[in-house]
Enzyme design. Structure first.
Site, short mmCIF file in Angstrom:
data_model
loop_
_atom_site.label_atom_id
_atom_site.label_comp_id
_atom_site.label_asym_id
_atom_site.label_seq_id
_atom_site.Cartn_x
_atom_site.Cartn_y
_atom_site.Cartn_z
N SER A 93 0.83 -1.21 0.00
CA SER A 93 0.00 0.00 0.00
C SER A 93 0.86 1.26 0.00
CB SER A 93 -0.90 0.01 1.23
OG SER A 93 -1.70 -1.15 1.27
N GLN A 94 0.26 2.32 -0.53
CA GLN A 94 0.89 3.65 -0.55
C GLN A 94 1.06 4.13 0.91
OE1 GLN A 94 -1.82 6.36 -2.34
NE2 GLN A 94 -0.57 8.15 -1.89
#
Ligand code: SAH
Length: 210
Positions: free
Chosen positions: A60-61
């Site tokens: 994930s970012q």
């Protein structure tokens, strides 16, 4: 540039983007994200972007990791947290620095095995991983003070609601690709409250065994 300096820069960026919980920022600052991705991509580890981790999945970012963790903690302290979708175990490691016990379930065996190795190498002693279908939660350790889901189901799985403690918080992306919303569900005396946080883009939560 050293990973420590690029990490400091990432933290400043997350702060500029509106992440307020200093404990969350500090926890992200302590986790070497470059160790959670393939060496070929390591130079991009401290960009604020999702990156492929194989098998069609992504790490994930950082902004999303920070947003979800901040929403989960809500300025308080949590003892027992369940994560669904271990993936690279990056979010797992961030949580491990903030709560007492982390339980995390991953559906894909190769990612589970790699996550297991990383968690051990990093010495996260308060983390337990399991290979299985996270739509069923992890009933043996329920109830949880927090549940964080990093893959999107079309609807919130009933088992996750059932495994939430009174006052417990569930942070979960919900919906089909292209129209997902991050939601915060809180278990109250009367039932559940639900708040929409923001539009997000996650891989699907796939029910059943791999
Ligand atoms: N937090 C992770 C996100 C990985 S992507 C990270 O930052 O690295 C989401 C992960 O959810 C993938 O690894 C995918 O295999 C896993 N997943 C999808 N459906 C699942 C299910 N039913 N149970 C457990 N894990 C699941």
């Amino acid at each position: 540039m050293t990973s420590e300096r690029t990490r400091t820069r990432l933290i400043q960026r997350l702060r500029d983007e509106g992440i307020r919980d200093e404990r969350v920022l500090a926890a992200i600052g302590r986790v070497p994200r470059h160790l959670f991705i393939d060496e070929a991509l390591a130079s991009r580890a401290y960009e604020d972007t999702a990156l492929p981790i194989g098998f069609g999945q992504t790490i994930s970012q950082p902004f999303i990791v920070a947003t979800m963790t901040q929403a989960l903690l809500d300025g308080g302290s949590l003892k027992k947290v369940l994560e669904v979708g271990t993936g690279s175990a990056y979010q797992t490691a961030v949580l491990a620095g903030l709560v007492t016990e982390v339980y995390s379930v991953e559906r894909l065996a190769p990612l589970f095995q790699l996550a297991h190795k990383r968690v051990r190498q990093l010495g996260c002693r308060n983390v337990r991983l399991r290979l299985g279908d996270g739509t069923q939660g992890w009933p043996e350790h329920a109830p949880y003070d927090g549940i964080l889901v990093t893959a999107a189901p079309p609807e919130i799985p009933q088992a996750l609601l059932e495994q939430l403690n009174l006052g417990g918080r569930l942070v979960i992306p919900v919906g089909e690709a292209g129209m997902q919303q991050l939601q915060l569900v809180v278990r109250t005396e009367k039932g559940f409250t639900c708040e929409r946080l923001e539009p997000v883009s996650f891989v699907p939560l796939v029910p059943g065994q791999a």
